[in-house]
Scaffold this motif. Structure first.
Motif, PDB file in Angstrom:
ATOM      1  N   ALA A 117     -23.960  65.795 135.227  1.00 10.99           N
ATOM      2  CA  ALA A 117     -23.347  66.675 134.233  1.00 10.99           C
ATOM      3  C   ALA A 117     -24.206  67.902 133.976  1.00 10.99           C
ATOM      4  O   ALA A 117     -23.687  69.022 133.815  1.00 10.99           O
ATOM      5  CB  ALA A 117     -23.116  65.905 132.938  1.00 10.99           C
ATOM      6  N   ARG A 121     -22.366  71.093 135.467  1.00  9.78           N
ATOM      7  CA  ARG A 121     -21.725  71.628 134.268  1.00  9.78           C
ATOM      8  C   ARG A 121     -20.203  71.724 134.476  1.00  9.78           C
ATOM      9  O   ARG A 121     -19.610  71.024 135.274  1.00  9.78           O
ATOM     10  CB  ARG A 121     -22.316  72.991 133.904  1.00  9.78           C
ATOM     11  CG  ARG A 121     -23.830  73.036 133.775  1.00  9.78           C
ATOM     12  CD  ARG A 121     -24.353  72.068 132.711  1.00  9.78           C
ATOM     13  NE  ARG A 121     -23.937  72.435 131.385  1.00  9.78           N
ATOM     14  CZ  ARG A 121     -24.629  73.237 130.568  1.00  9.78           C
ATOM     15  NH1 ARG A 121     -25.776  73.748 130.987  1.00  9.78           N
ATOM     16  NH2 ARG A 121     -24.207  73.497 129.349  1.00  9.78           N
ATOM     17  N   LEU A 123     -16.386  71.309 134.808  1.00 14.89           N
ATOM     18  CA  LEU A 123     -15.459  70.181 134.853  1.00 14.89           C
ATOM     19  C   LEU A 123     -16.198  68.851 134.949  1.00 14.89           C
ATOM     20  O   LEU A 123     -15.800  67.865 134.314  1.00 14.89           O
ATOM     21  CB  LEU A 123     -14.497  70.344 136.035  1.00 14.89           C
ATOM     22  CG  LEU A 123     -13.470  69.225 136.219  1.00 14.89           C
ATOM     23  CD1 LEU A 123     -12.558  69.119 135.006  1.00 14.89           C
ATOM     24  CD2 LEU A 123     -12.656  69.456 137.499  1.00 14.89           C
ATOM     25  N   GLU A 125     -19.167  68.086 133.820  1.00 16.42           N
ATOM     26  CA  GLU A 125     -19.756  67.763 132.526  1.00 16.42           C
ATOM     27  C   GLU A 125     -18.694  67.259 131.550  1.00 16.42           C
ATOM     28  O   GLU A 125     -18.922  66.260 130.853  1.00 16.42           O
ATOM     29  CB  GLU A 125     -20.446  69.000 131.953  1.00 16.42           C
ATOM     30  CG  GLU A 125     -21.151  68.743 130.638  1.00 16.42           C
ATOM     31  CD  GLU A 125     -21.837  69.993 130.119  1.00 16.42           C
ATOM     32  OE1 GLU A 125     -22.772  69.860 129.307  1.00 16.42           O
ATOM     33  OE2 GLU A 125     -21.425  71.108 130.527  1.00 16.42           O
ATOM     34  N   HIS A 126     -17.545  67.897 131.522  1.00 16.90           N
ATOM     35  CA  HIS A 126     -16.466  67.470 130.628  1.00 16.90           C
ATOM     36  C   HIS A 126     -15.973  66.081 131.003  1.00 16.90           C
ATOM     37  O   HIS A 126     -15.670  65.257 130.126  1.00 16.90           O
ATOM     38  CB  HIS A 126     -15.306  68.467 130.656  1.00 16.90           C
ATOM     39  CG  HIS A 126     -15.626  69.779 130.006  1.00 16.90           C
ATOM     40  ND1 HIS A 126     -15.977  69.885 128.671  1.00 16.90           N
ATOM     41  CD2 HIS A 126     -15.653  71.047 130.504  1.00 16.90           C
ATOM     42  CE1 HIS A 126     -16.197  71.154 128.361  1.00 16.90           C
ATOM     43  NE2 HIS A 126     -16.007  71.881 129.460  1.00 16.90           N
ATOM     44  N   LEU A 129     -18.655  63.464 129.896  1.00 20.83           N
ATOM     45  CA  LEU A 129     -18.636  63.293 128.438  1.00 20.83           C
ATOM     46  C   LEU A 129     -17.378  62.562 127.974  1.00 20.83           C
ATOM     47  O   LEU A 129     -17.430  61.767 127.028  1.00 20.83           O
ATOM     48  CB  LEU A 129     -18.751  64.658 127.758  1.00 20.83           C
ATOM     49  CG  LEU A 129     -20.086  65.386 127.949  1.00 20.83           C
ATOM     50  CD1 LEU A 129     -20.056  66.738 127.251  1.00 20.83           C
ATOM     51  CD2 LEU A 129     -21.245  64.541 127.429  1.00 20.83           C
ATOM     52  N   ALA A 130     -16.245  62.834 128.643  1.00 18.43           N
ATOM     53  CA  ALA A 130     -15.017  62.119 128.283  1.00 18.43           C
ATOM     54  C   ALA A 130     -15.144  60.631 128.607  1.00 18.43           C
ATOM     55  O   ALA A 130     -14.717  59.773 127.818  1.00 18.43           O
ATOM     56  CB  ALA A 130     -13.826  62.736 129.027  1.00 18.43           C
TER      57      ALA A 130
END
Length: 293
Positions: A117, A121, A123, A125-126, A129-130
């Motif tokens: 992540a 960074r 997509l 990373e998102h 985190l999701a």
């Protein structure tokens, strides 16, 4: 007199005196107890095959439900005449193997996702985190019960299942520390020198964040021990003829009024082991955290 002098000068005696003196001077009493208890548990786990007085399946039907304190069975016997001490020693080995393997698997998996992540960074990373938010909101015990009930219980499946407990903590910590380290001079310098991203993260960033991750492992380790004990207590963890601490507690609950030693011995080991790990983890956090020095 000469034998006394020789014993006092022996390397083992000197090492023991030095270790005890170090523990008294450098560590609080509670933390020293934690280290000693964990060292004893590790020794028992490593040499369980030599320390067990009997095989864990050996039955002495003439001594069923014998109380502790006898020469043949120091901690008594269970409902089948099996030696409680032998089963306790084996249970310590099995529970620690499961907890250690699951903790390492969780740390490696979570740290790898956290570094990914921080590296990509956007997509990636998102998505990480999701997944971490989904894992944190998931009732892990209920999911574990469903998986074990559907696929059956085995040592490998149990370790892998426990290994997915708490990985989101490592992912968040590793991501935050990696982003912070990437903004500092040493990471940018090795990038300018031509280092690959894998080398930057494994050789430069990981050693600098390892102390925080190790402290997180000491916090996850007792939780996994308790989780495994709970699953074994419910009959979905370690299966007979193998035994674990939770397995012993589960089978001993039916004899709590007649033979409480069957349940109390492994329960005491679970309590003291988790307490010792928590004490050592708190001490390591204070020692390795530069903000509290």
């Amino acid at each position: 007199m000469a034998s006394v002098d020789l014993a006092e000068r022996s390397p083992l005696a000197g090492w023991l005196r030095g270790s005890l003196s170090f523990l008294r001077r450098k560590l609080p009493l509670s933390v020293a107890f934690g280290f000693l208890w964990l060292a004893a548990m590790i020794v028992i786990a490593l040499f369980a095959g030599y320390l067990r007085p009997y095989d864990i399946t050996a039955m002495d039907l003439t001594s069923r439900l014998s109380g502790p304190g006898t020469l043949k069975h120091w901690l008594g016997t269970d409902e089948l005449g099996r030696d409680v001490l032998s089963r306790l020693i084996q249970s310590i080995r099995v529970s620690l193997i499961i907890a250690f393997g699951a903790t390492v698997l969780s740390a490696v998996f979570g740290t790898a996702l956290g570094f990914a992540a921080a590296r990509f960074r956007g997509l990636t990373e998102h998505l990480v985190l999701a997944l971490a938010d989904f894992q944190a909101a998931l009732p892990f015990l209920i999911m574990s019960l469903a998986v074990l009930a559907f696929f059956g219980s085995s040592m490998v499946l149990l370790v892998c299942l426990m290994g997915f407990y708490g990985w989101e903590r490592y992912a968040r910590i590793a991501r935050g520390l990696a982003i912070s380290a990437g903004a500092q001079g040493y990471a940018a310098a090795v990038v300018q020198l031509g280092a690959t991203p894998a080398r930057v993260y494994l050789r430069h960033i990981l050693p600098n964040v390892a102390s925080t991750l190790i402290v997180s492992m000491t916090l996850t380790f007792p939780e996994i021990i308790l989780m495994e004990s709970g699953l074994s207590f419910l009959g979905l963890g370690v299966q007979p003829p193998e035994t674990s601490l939770g397995n012993m507690v589960g089978f001993g609950r039916e004899y709590l009024t007649r033979a409480p030693w069957i349940m109390l011995a492994p329960a005491a080991v679970i309590m003291l082991t988790t307490l010792s790990i928590s004490l050592v983890g708190d001490w390591l956090r204070d020692k390795l955290d530069p903000t509290v020095r």
